[in-house]
Write a protein that holds these residues in place. Sequence first.
Motif, PDB file in Angstrom:
ATOM      1  N   GLN A 382     -94.587  15.088  67.048  1.00 20.40           N
ATOM      2  CA  GLN A 382     -95.595  14.638  66.101  1.00 20.40           C
ATOM      3  C   GLN A 382     -94.962  14.022  64.852  1.00 20.40           C
ATOM      4  N   ARG A 383     -93.683  14.335  64.619  1.00 15.57           N
ATOM      5  CA  ARG A 383     -92.950  13.767  63.484  1.00 15.57           C
ATOM      6  C   ARG A 383     -92.099  12.568  63.892  1.00 15.57           C
ATOM      7  N   CYS A 384     -92.363  12.058  65.111  1.00 14.20           N
ATOM      8  CA  CYS A 384     -91.556  10.960  65.643  1.00 14.20           C
ATOM      9  C   CYS A 384     -92.434   9.745  65.935  1.00 14.20           C
ATOM     10  N   THR A 385     -91.756   8.634  66.178  1.00 11.75           N
ATOM     11  CA  THR A 385     -92.418   7.424  66.653  1.00 11.75           C
ATOM     12  C   THR A 385     -91.955   7.147  68.078  1.00 11.75           C
ATOM     13  N   VAL A 386     -92.800   6.447  68.825  1.00  6.29           N
ATOM     14  CA  VAL A 386     -92.454   6.120  70.213  1.00  6.29           C
ATOM     15  C   VAL A 386     -91.416   5.010  70.226  1.00  6.29           C
ATOM     16  N   GLU A 387     -90.295   5.281  70.890  1.00  5.42           N
ATOM     17  CA  GLU A 387     -89.206   4.314  70.978  1.00  5.42           C
ATOM     18  C   GLU A 387     -89.346   3.430  72.217  1.00  5.42           C
ATOM     19  N   GLY A 388     -89.851   4.004  73.307  1.00  4.97           N
ATOM     20  CA  GLY A 388     -89.982   3.246  74.548  1.00  4.97           C
ATOM     21  C   GLY A 388     -90.415   4.163  75.672  1.00  4.97           C
ATOM     22  N   ALA A 389     -90.734   3.570  76.817  1.00  6.28           N
ATOM     23  CA  ALA A 389     -91.182   4.349  77.975  1.00  6.28           C
ATOM     24  C   ALA A 389     -90.755   3.646  79.249  1.00  6.28           C
ATOM     25  N   GLU A 390     -90.582   4.449  80.303  1.00  2.00           N
ATOM     26  CA  GLU A 390     -90.210   3.892  81.599  1.00  2.00           C
ATOM     27  C   GLU A 390     -90.659   4.840  82.698  1.00  2.00           C
ATOM     28  N   LEU A 391     -90.784   4.298  83.903  1.00  2.38           N
ATOM     29  CA  LEU A 391     -91.085   5.103  85.075  1.00  2.38           C
ATOM     30  C   LEU A 391     -89.782   5.421  85.795  1.00  2.38           C
ATOM     31  N   ASP A 392     -89.526   6.705  85.999  1.00  2.78           N
ATOM     32  CA  ASP A 392     -88.340   7.158  86.714  1.00  2.78           C
ATOM     33  C   ASP A 392     -88.806   7.830  88.006  1.00  2.78           C
ATOM     34  N   GLY A 393     -88.954   7.017  89.067  1.00  6.80           N
ATOM     35  CA  GLY A 393     -89.496   7.549  90.316  1.00  6.80           C
ATOM     36  C   GLY A 393     -90.951   7.941  90.124  1.00  6.80           C
ATOM     37  N   ASP A 394     -91.257   9.213  90.355  1.00  8.44           N
ATOM     38  CA  ASP A 394     -92.619   9.726  90.202  1.00  8.44           C
ATOM     39  C   ASP A 394     -92.829  10.372  88.841  1.00  8.44           C
ATOM     40  N   ARG A 395     -92.029  10.000  87.850  1.00  4.38           N
ATOM     41  CA  ARG A 395     -92.174  10.594  86.523  1.00  4.38           C
ATOM     42  C   ARG A 395     -92.223   9.522  85.448  1.00  4.38           C
ATOM     43  N   LEU A 396     -93.043   9.796  84.434  1.00  3.57           N
ATOM     44  CA  LEU A 396     -93.095   8.945  83.251  1.00  3.57           C
ATOM     45  C   LEU A 396     -92.171   9.540  82.202  1.00  3.57           C
ATOM     46  N   VAL A 398     -91.012   9.076  78.288  1.00  6.61           N
ATOM     47  CA  VAL A 398     -91.305   8.456  76.994  1.00  6.61           C
ATOM     48  C   VAL A 398     -90.262   8.953  75.992  1.00  6.61           C
ATOM     49  N   ARG A 399     -89.631   8.018  75.272  1.00  7.89           N
ATOM     50  CA  ARG A 399     -88.601   8.371  74.299  1.00  7.89           C
ATOM     51  C   ARG A 399     -89.135   8.253  72.878  1.00  7.89           C
ATOM     52  N   PHE A 400     -88.688   9.189  72.025  1.00 10.28           N
ATOM     53  CA  PHE A 400     -89.145   9.254  70.643  1.00 10.28           C
ATOM     54  C   PHE A 400     -87.946   9.305  69.698  1.00 10.28           C
ATOM     55  N   ARG A 401     -88.140   8.719  68.514  1.00  7.68           N
ATOM     56  CA  ARG A 401     -87.160   8.830  67.431  1.00  7.68           C
ATOM     57  C   ARG A 401     -87.851   9.374  66.187  1.00  7.68           C
ATOM     58  N   PRO A 402     -87.151  10.169  65.391  1.00  7.04           N
ATOM     59  CA  PRO A 402     -87.765  10.739  64.189  1.00  7.04           C
ATOM     60  C   PRO A 402     -88.292   9.659  63.245  1.00  7.04           C
ATOM     61  N   ASP A 403     -89.451   9.932  62.653  1.00 11.67           N
ATOM     62  CA  ASP A 403     -90.037   9.056  61.630  1.00 11.67           C
ATOM     63  C   ASP A 403     -89.477   9.486  60.285  1.00 11.67           C
ATOM     64  N   PRO A 404     -88.717   8.631  59.593  1.00  9.70           N
ATOM     65  CA  PRO A 404     -88.102   9.022  58.299  1.00  9.70           C
ATOM     66  C   PRO A 404     -89.116   9.536  57.295  1.00  9.70           C
ATOM     67  N   ARG A 405     -90.366   9.093  57.391  1.00 12.94           N
ATOM     68  CA  ARG A 405     -91.373   9.537  56.417  1.00 12.94           C
ATOM     69  C   ARG A 405     -91.829  10.955  56.673  1.00 12.94           C
ATOM     70  N   LEU A 406     -91.690  11.446  57.912  1.00 12.29           N
ATOM     71  CA  LEU A 406     -92.214  12.768  58.261  1.00 12.29           C
ATOM     72  C   LEU A 406     -91.120  13.780  58.587  1.00 12.29           C
ATOM     73  N   TRP A 407     -89.926  13.272  58.863  1.00  6.37           N
ATOM     74  CA  TRP A 407     -88.845  14.177  59.326  1.00  6.37           C
ATOM     75  C   TRP A 407     -88.349  15.028  58.162  1.00  6.37           C
ATOM     76  N   PRO A 408     -88.209  16.328  58.355  1.00  2.00           N
ATOM     77  CA  PRO A 408     -87.726  17.199  57.263  1.00  2.00           C
ATOM     78  C   PRO A 408     -86.289  16.871  56.877  1.00  2.00           C
ATOM     79  N   ARG A 409     -86.028  16.920  55.595  1.00  3.99           N
ATOM     80  CA  ARG A 409     -84.675  16.607  55.086  1.00  3.99           C
ATOM     81  C   ARG A 409     -83.959  17.875  54.648  1.00  3.99           C
TER      82      ARG A 409
END
Length: 409
Positions: A382-396, A398-409
Amino acid sequence: MFVGKGGVGKTTLACATAMAYVRAGERVLIASLDQAHSLGDALGFRFAHDAGTVPGITGVAPGLDVIELDSLALLEDRFREVVRVLDTGGGHDHGIDLAALDPAELTGLPGVQELLMLVEVAQLVEEDEWDVLVLDCPPTADMMRILTAPDTLLGYVERVWPPHARAMSAAGVDLRRAVLAATVDRIVATVTAVRDLLADHGRTGARLVTVAERVAIAEAERVRSGAALLGLRVDEIVVNKALAPVPPPSGPAEHPAVHWYLGRRAEQLEVIARLRDAAGEVPVVITAHTGREPVGLDSLSALSYAVRARPMLVDNPAEARASSGEPVVRWESGAGLHSVYTMRMPLPVADPATLRLGRVEDDLIVGADGVRRRVRLAPVLQRCTVEGAELDGDRLVVRFRPDPRLWPR
């Protein structure tokens, strides 16, 4: 749950499988959600349907009970109950008179009838009078809509009247509003129990019924994709009405019907082979054409010897959780703001072009093959943004990276 389009023998196989369970010593209830009421047709008799009443359970053989759920009768019965509860609240009505509505007018509200049938099924399960509950489901498109109904309603209620607002109303001085809030809370709890039952791989499973035709197989593949997206366990795919093998023709003088039969069977075998390749780990079971249409208890009992009555339950809870459709979140690489997290969920997409992703606040919207699901993200995502997505066989994936505005410092 037996799911399939019309004409594939879904109801017949549901009845035959139920009889196979009875023969194995189980107590079985067949519940039909199909408003065409074909369950009575398959069994060879008609259920009593009195207008405005909820049909009861009928015993048709030792250890075998049946019920046809009439969604409109359920709607009328439950709506009158809600009106009665609200009337006991007294107080100001604020100009709202629910009793002025006719229950039939509510049939246009999306998902109302479908939810009531699912709630009724959940209540039958809780009665614990049967070892196995076999559901004869409506045609696939209708059934997929039924399966999405719980999440749809829960999402609407959460946004329109969230829990904290209902709690304030329940504690307020307006008695009628407090009764309404309590009623909505009860509905939410009931629908949540239904959703959890459907997604419980230790208790609920589906069998997709199809025939060896390209169009039907393509639909079965889409249904399998939608079932995985909704978290429903698929036990097997049943290919019904397959032609039995016969000796090859003895010569060119053989009757043309023999050549047609062999050619048609070769087409079926080709389609079945394609289905097995696409089904992955889901077993594909072949049921031969019986010739005569199996109608009535005697014919269905004979057919029950050709179907499998293996346990529908997963005895190992850890195995059930591992095979569920719930997303799995893992840290993949990096640290701090440079971290990469992945969310993986089963999704055997039949047509990758239909895959759609969206983000709404703390939810990820996943759509594929005509089905859409709202997935609540894990707190770290919930503190990340979506970086990208792909289908790996029968699985989805989805990759995420931290959102600098929400990520704890």
